[in-house]
Design a protein around this motif. Structure first.
Motif, PDB file in Angstrom:
ATOM      1  N   GLY A   1      45.687  36.210 -58.380  1.00 10.24           N
ATOM      2  CA  GLY A   1      45.884  35.264 -59.481  1.00 10.24           C
ATOM      3  C   GLY A   1      46.006  33.815 -59.080  1.00 10.24           C
ATOM      4  N   GLU A   2      45.874  33.491 -57.789  1.00 12.18           N
ATOM      5  CA  GLU A   2      45.970  32.109 -57.342  1.00 12.18           C
ATOM      6  C   GLU A   2      44.611  31.595 -56.891  1.00 12.18           C
ATOM      7  OE1 GLU A   2      49.124  31.089 -54.681  1.00 12.18           O
ATOM      8  OE2 GLU A   2      50.425  32.724 -55.395  1.00 12.18           O
ATOM      9  N   VAL A   3      44.329  30.328 -57.177  1.00  6.76           N
ATOM     10  CA  VAL A   3      43.040  29.740 -56.844  1.00  6.76           C
ATOM     11  C   VAL A   3      43.034  29.263 -55.400  1.00  6.76           C
ATOM     12  CG1 VAL A   3      41.382  27.915 -57.401  1.00  6.76           C
ATOM     13  CG2 VAL A   3      42.681  29.024 -59.228  1.00  6.76           C
ATOM     14  N   GLY A   4      42.004  29.638 -54.676  1.00  9.45           N
ATOM     15  CA  GLY A   4      41.813  29.143 -53.321  1.00  9.45           C
ATOM     16  C   GLY A   4      40.558  28.288 -53.259  1.00  9.45           C
ATOM     17  N   TRP A   5      40.525  27.338 -52.322  1.00  9.06           N
ATOM     18  CA  TRP A   5      39.402  26.408 -52.205  1.00  9.06           C
ATOM     19  C   TRP A   5      38.820  26.478 -50.802  1.00  9.06           C
ATOM     20  CZ3 TRP A   5      37.750  24.521 -56.659  1.00  9.06           C
ATOM     21  CH2 TRP A   5      38.651  24.445 -57.716  1.00  9.06           C
ATOM     22  N   ARG A   6      37.507  26.536 -50.737  1.00  5.54           N
ATOM     23  CA  ARG A   6      36.804  26.587 -49.461  1.00  5.54           C
ATOM     24  C   ARG A   6      35.647  25.591 -49.477  1.00  5.54           C
ATOM     25  NH1 ARG A   6      40.776  28.944 -48.409  1.00  5.54           N
ATOM     26  NH2 ARG A   6      41.017  31.133 -47.783  1.00  5.54           N
ATOM     27  N   GLU A   7      35.508  24.834 -48.395  1.00  7.08           N
ATOM     28  CA  GLU A   7      34.325  23.999 -48.262  1.00  7.08           C
ATOM     29  C   GLU A   7      33.214  24.850 -47.672  1.00  7.08           C
ATOM     30  OE1 GLU A   7      34.724  20.371 -46.064  1.00  7.08           O
ATOM     31  OE2 GLU A   7      32.760  19.643 -46.759  1.00  7.08           O
ATOM     32  N   GLU A   8      32.021  24.765 -48.270  1.00  6.26           N
ATOM     33  CA  GLU A   8      30.896  25.567 -47.827  1.00  6.26           C
ATOM     34  C   GLU A   8      29.860  24.710 -47.102  1.00  6.26           C
ATOM     35  OE1 GLU A   8      31.084  28.525 -47.548  1.00  6.26           O
ATOM     36  OE2 GLU A   8      31.878  29.589 -49.284  1.00  6.26           O
ATOM     37  N   TRP A   9      28.932  25.392 -46.457  1.00  6.39           N
ATOM     38  CA  TRP A   9      27.919  24.703 -45.658  1.00  6.39           C
ATOM     39  C   TRP A   9      26.866  24.065 -46.554  1.00  6.39           C
ATOM     40  CZ3 TRP A   9      22.607  25.422 -44.937  1.00  6.39           C
ATOM     41  CH2 TRP A   9      22.043  24.696 -43.851  1.00  6.39           C
ATOM     42  N   VAL A  10      26.486  22.821 -46.224  1.00  8.74           N
ATOM     43  CA  VAL A  10      25.448  22.102 -46.948  1.00  8.74           C
ATOM     44  C   VAL A  10      24.364  21.685 -45.966  1.00  8.74           C
ATOM     45  CG1 VAL A  10      24.888  20.035 -48.278  1.00  8.74           C
ATOM     46  CG2 VAL A  10      27.020  21.236 -48.720  1.00  8.74           C
ATOM     47  N   GLY A  11      23.137  22.047 -46.281  1.00 11.21           N
ATOM     48  CA  GLY A  11      21.986  21.591 -45.502  1.00 11.21           C
ATOM     49  C   GLY A  11      21.192  20.607 -46.341  1.00 11.21           C
ATOM     50  N   VAL A  12      21.192  19.334 -45.946  1.00 10.84           N
ATOM     51  CA  VAL A  12      20.492  18.303 -46.706  1.00 10.84           C
ATOM     52  C   VAL A  12      19.185  17.961 -46.008  1.00 10.84           C
ATOM     53  CG1 VAL A  12      20.625  16.005 -47.728  1.00 10.84           C
ATOM     54  CG2 VAL A  12      22.718  17.362 -47.439  1.00 10.84           C
ATOM     55  N   GLN A  13      18.098  18.078 -46.729  1.00  9.03           N
ATOM     56  CA  GLN A  13      16.801  17.635 -46.222  1.00  9.03           C
ATOM     57  C   GLN A  13      16.469  16.320 -46.924  1.00  9.03           C
ATOM     58  OE1 GLN A  13      14.459  21.586 -46.612  1.00  9.03           O
ATOM     59  NE2 GLN A  13      14.052  20.862 -44.537  1.00  9.03           N
ATOM     60  N   TRP A  14      16.426  15.261 -46.140  1.00  7.07           N
ATOM     61  CA  TRP A  14      16.242  13.924 -46.698  1.00  7.07           C
ATOM     62  C   TRP A  14      14.767  13.623 -46.924  1.00  7.07           C
ATOM     63  CZ3 TRP A  14      20.685  11.823 -48.196  1.00  7.07           C
ATOM     64  CH2 TRP A  14      21.860  12.247 -47.562  1.00  7.07           C
TER      65      TRP A  14
END
Length: 435
Positions: free
Chosen positions: A416-429
């Motif tokens: 019942g508690e919210v957890g936060w995770r940063e996920e991987w981002v692959g940016v193609q410019w």
């Protein structure tokens, strides 16, 4: 045209002159819909308004300024994570000086677990046992996440619920805000997902939804090593910045979705009275042929496939397929080299998921889930110059933003508690081409 492995889901449903794939496309809409969770631009909202993410997740890793929202997406997966609510977010810095810098675009996953899985409960029991002295402690053994893929559609096959959907707290039935129900442009508004008993799940009937159009292959054990748990972060949490700290938000767009369809090229018929010559027949065309070859050799073939694929639905702003394959803007940059399929020593292709960095919390593999594509820039930046933005704000220069997420959907080990995770981002410019 060769529609090969740049994106998964091809040949799922071949009907006449077109192919329907398992990739779900998102489209920006001005008209309000019943889905109040998923949107492009605007201000973010949270699974639990009283539990926003830690404030450091809001900031660009280059300039440390708060970043406006690009995308918020309801990413519930009831068949894969039946007791979890999960939302995805993408933020991007607006400063011109931060363009193309690592950490100027970030992705965040919020998850609320309404019930701990049996594996989690066993892990917690073992953790308690470790506190008591024993002669020979037994190493913790965890079962790796099971892998499943998308195969050609079959209405009679086992189905997966829509990752954009939530469940109704009053009826307990699954509904899909992106499902094509009475109208392709109508999304269903559903309260947050609630846990249900196994007996209830057997009795309920599923409406036409994302799940009914995706066939899952039988689960198989993962070959990856057992995940290693990392303790939750402790210490003071930086509060989420006030709205006044952020740049003006991008315009809020609602989201509609439909499955990708690709028209199949037909072979043209040549009239019997027409003769087809070659460039060798006409010496004057040799220069044109040489110029054509030079032009084609200077263009990244993956970009041609990228633009051709998007051309079938040019107004798409996002592409979604959990455990799918991202559509690469290029195979020559760092992200393209990382994610493009490669052949190992045993002549076995290594998937994009196997090459993404593992989850930093639970060490499970990461898998592709969603990517933003260039038309999102067009709709987000339209009219932005007239809302009092700073002088140092520059236009977005990315070709695509690819998000990889924890395959196990790790979160807080408390119900019942919210957890936060940063996920991987692959940016193609975007490619910068000289004169």
């Amino acid at each position: 045209m060769d529609y090969d492995s740049d994106s998964s889901g091809l040949d799922d449903d071949v009907q006449g002159d077109y192919t329907t794939t398992s990739v779900l496309l998102g489209f920006a809409e001005d008209e309000a819909t019943d889905d109040t969770t998923s949107h492009l631009g605007g201000w973010p909202t949270w699974l639990d308004p009283s539990t926003p993410p830690p404030g450091n997740f809001a900031k660009c890793k280059s300039c440390n300024d708060p970043m406006p929202l690009l995308l918020q997406l309801n990413a519930d997966l009831p068949e894969k994570f039946p007791h979890d609510e999960r939302w995805l977010y993408i933020f991007a810095c607006t400063r011109r000086t931060c363009n193309r810098k690592q950490g100027s675009i970030r992705a965040l996953r919020g998850v609320k677990k309404h019930k701990m899985t049996s594996n989690t409960q066993k892990d917690e029991a073992k953790a308690k046992d470790k506190k008591e002295p024993k002669e020979s402690p037994v190493p913790q053994q965890n079962i790796g996440a099971t892998l499943f893929g998308v195969a050609p559609g079959n209405p009679s096959a086992t189905t997966n619920a829509n990752p954009f959907s939530t469940t109704s707290g009053s009826t307990g039935s699954l509904a899909n805000p992106f499902a094509q129900l009475s109208s392709p442009s109508t999304l269903a508004a559903i309260p947050p997902q609630k846990p249900v008993d196994e007996a209830q799940k057997e009795d309920r009937s599923l409406p036409e939804s994302f799940a009914d159009k995706v066939r899952l292959s039988p689960s198989s054990p993962s070959s990856s090593p057992p995940p290693t748990k990392t303790p939750e972060l402790t210490g003071p949490v930086e509060p989420w910045p006030a709205q006044s700290s952020f740049p003006p938000p991008y315009r809020h767009y609602f989201l509609d979705a439909e499955y990708e369809t690709i028209s199949r090229p037909s072979t043209p018929r040549v009239p019997s009275n027409v003769q087809i010559g070659t460039l060798d027949d006409d010496p004057s065309s040799a220069g044109a042929a040489e110029g054509k070859d030079t032009f084609e050799s200077s263009i990244d073939k993956s970009f041609l496939k990228f633009s051709t694929r998007l051309g079938h639905s040019p107004e798409q702003v996002l592409r979604y397929e959990f455990r799918g394959t991202p559509l690469l803007y290029s195979t020559t940059d760092a992200v393209g080299k990382l994610l493009s399929p490669s052949t190992g020593s045993a002549h076995v292709k290594v998937s994009a998921a196997a090459r993404m960095p593992r989850c930093g919390v639970c060490s499970r593999e990461r898998v592709f889930e969603v990517q933003l594509v260039p038309y999102a820039i067009t709709v987000l930046e339209e009219g932005r110059e007239g809302i009092g933005i700073g002088k140092d704000e520059g236009g977005m220069e990315w070709g695509t933003i690819i998000v990889g997420v924890c395959a196990g959907n790790c979160g807080l080990e408390r119900e019942g508690e919210v957890g936060w995770r940063e996920e991987w981002v692959g940016v193609q410019w975007e490619e910068r081409v000289g004169k």
